[in-house]
Every structure is written in C-alpha cells, then in structure tokens.
Write an enzyme that holds these catalytic residues in place. Structure first.
Site, mmCIF file in Angstrom:
data_model
loop_
_atom_site.group_PDB
_atom_site.id
_atom_site.type_symbol
_atom_site.label_atom_id
_atom_site.label_comp_id
_atom_site.label_asym_id
_atom_site.label_seq_id
_atom_site.Cartn_x
_atom_site.Cartn_y
_atom_site.Cartn_z
ATOM 1 N N THR A 97 0.864 -1.180 0.000
ATOM 2 C CA THR A 97 0.000 0.000 0.000
ATOM 3 C C THR A 97 0.902 1.232 0.000
ATOM 4 O OG1 THR A 97 -1.737 -1.148 1.219
ATOM 5 C CG2 THR A 97 -1.806 1.259 1.219
ATOM 6 N N LYS A 172 -7.631 0.814 -2.697
ATOM 7 C CA LYS A 172 -7.175 0.484 -1.337
ATOM 8 C C LYS A 172 -7.415 1.641 -0.383
ATOM 9 C CE LYS A 172 -5.282 -1.783 2.027
ATOM 10 N NZ LYS A 172 -3.924 -2.363 2.012
ATOM 11 N N LYS A 240 -0.107 5.502 8.378
ATOM 12 C CA LYS A 240 0.593 5.654 7.104
ATOM 13 C C LYS A 240 -0.404 5.641 5.952
ATOM 14 C CE LYS A 240 2.083 2.296 4.787
ATOM 15 N NZ LYS A 240 1.690 1.479 3.596
#
Length: 290
Positions: A97, A172, A240
């Site tokens: 990701t 995502k 993150k």
C-alpha cells in the site's frame, strides 16, 4: 507454472510467497533481513537471494509486499534493484500500500525499461494472507493484468482490475477509509453499551444480523470488549495509509472529514503507546478519555 520472485516477507508476504510455491510456481524470495528469507526457503521448496536483482533475474513475475514508498523504491531501483534484474516483458506486481505518486513513478520507469507494472494492494490482513483469501485491487493494462491474475489467484479470493495503473491504490484508499469509519463507530457503540451497563456481547448478538453488522463487528468485538489489541493490522501502518488517503483527497478535491478525524484519534492511540496495537484499539482510546 511460472518463475516468480517475491520481495518482502513480513506477516503478509511470507504466507503469500508460500501459496505461490504451493501452487506449483518456481519461487525465489528476497527479504531485507536475509535470515528470514533463508528460513522461508527451508520451510518451502523455493530459493532465496541476497538482492532484489538476483531474485528477479529470469523471472516472469516479480511480486513485492514491503512497507512504504521508500521501501518500494529501494527494492525496485538501483544497481541491485529488481528492475535491473528483470528481463524485457516481465511483469512487476506491487502488493504494497503506497502513494499514487510512487506508483506512477515506478510504473513509468518500468515501462521505459520494457517491463510491465500492475499495482495490486491487498486487503484481508494476516489471516487472509495465511488462508489465501485476500482481496486484491489491481490497476494496470488489461493485457498485463490478464497475465498476472492467475499468479495472484494463489492467494487472492477476489482479484479484480479496476482501471489503469494507480486505480488499485485508489481502491485500497477507499477500503481503508471504510475501515477507519467503521471501527470508530463500533468502538463508540461498544463504549456506550459498557458505560450504560448493557452487555456488549448480547448487544452484538442482537444488532449484528441487521444493518449495523460488519466484518469488524463479527471479528473484532470480542477482543475489543476484552480490551485486547495485540493482533491484526497495526495503528502505525493505518496512520501511514490514512495519510495517503488524505493526500489523495487533496489531490482530487475530495472532502474526507471523517477520515481526517479518525486519523487524529489514531494519533492519540500512538501517544498512548499503542502504535503496534490493532486498529480496533480506538476502543481503548475512548476508555482512556472516559
């Protein structure tokens, strides 16, 4: 069957590489901590390499599942990077990701080198990786996706192309936004139940079969009620990801107020020492603040 390299053997990558080997592919792994790659090779029938370039040499597909933008650049680029070892026509599949910025940057460099590139972040957590039941969100050309999809099927329960390069990462981000909002809502509901003297387990039994039901409710309510958070996807990694979400929102002019708020709640959890706690630890934050 294909010759495949797998770069990154964390809690996700280790079992994902194992599924590739179990499916009959010829697998060579690389990990920044070389001992872990050697252990994987002992556990499975594959090989291990000391650099990404060595792992990628002669492979049809190179899969990566590392930590962040910088980690991905490190395994792709430079004299020892995977791109330097890949043959023309080979396809790089990124399961990390990362930001759309690094995805587009690396996809262009891959194209310039005659390589394919599919961004394919995953969802399903460690359990999904171990059970070969991940959801894989893909961006890339139709031809390159079609070539890579049978390889990803070794660990993907749902594998879908959503558009050109970068669309996998966008999907995502949408996934992480949904999780953040759901976990906060579930935490607040269970917190209210506890403060009111309502049995949380009984509450979930009643409401989980209706519109309030979710994967988070089914799989996390017991540990949340027990104040247990040493499992699952860590808060540090979620922050993150949410930073990437918020940057993506700014880039396209999408307002993400709930995401921004929950990101700050996770910041509170980090200040409590919970950076490695599971994302359901939003419940602990509520308890801490009363």
């Amino acid at each position: 069957m294909a010759k495949v390299a797998f770069l990154g053997l964390g809690v996700m990558g280790y079992p994902m590489a194992g599924h590739l080997e179990a499916a009959g592919h010829e697998v060579t792994v690389f990990n920044r901590t070389a001992a872990k790659a050697a252990t994987w090779a002992q556990d499975h029938k594959g090989g291990h390499a000391v650099t990404p370039r060595e792992a990628a040499a002669g492979c049809d597909f190179v899969m990566a599942c590392v930590g962040n933008d910088d980690d991905l650049r490190a395994v792709c680029l430079g004299a020892d990077g995977a791109f330097a070892g890949m043959s023309e026509g080979a396809i790089f599949v990124d399961h990390t990701t990362v930001s759309a910025i690094v995805t587009r940057e690396l996809a262009q460099l891959a194209q310039d080198a005659g390589l394919g590139y599919v961004d394919a972040p995953v969802s399903g957590g460690q359990a999904g990786a171990e059970n070969g039941a991940l959801s894989v969100m893909c961006g890339g050309s139709e031809a390159q996706y079609a070539a890579a999809e049978p390889i990803m099927a070794a660990y993907g329960k749902t594998v879908k192309r959503l558009g050109e390069v970068g669309m996998g990462q966008t999907a995502k981000m949408c996934n992480q936004i949904c999780i953040a909002g759901l976990v906060q809502g579930l935490s607040e509901a269970l917190h209210l139940a506890e403060k009111s003297g309502l049995d949380g387990e009984a509450l979930v039994e009643v409401i989980s079969g209706g519109a309030a039901g979710s994967w988070q409710m089914a799989n996390r309510h017991k540990t949340m009620l027990a104040d247990e958070y040493e499992h699952g996807f860590a808060v540090d990694w979620m922050r993150k990801d949410l930073a990437i979400c918020l940057q993506a929102g700014d880039d396209v002019g999408a307002s993400l107020p709930v995401t921004a708020l929950v990101d700050q709640f996770y910041k509170d959890v980090q200040k409590m020492g919970g950076g490695r706690w599971d994302t359901s630890s939003l419940m602990k934050r509520l308890k801490f603040f009363g």
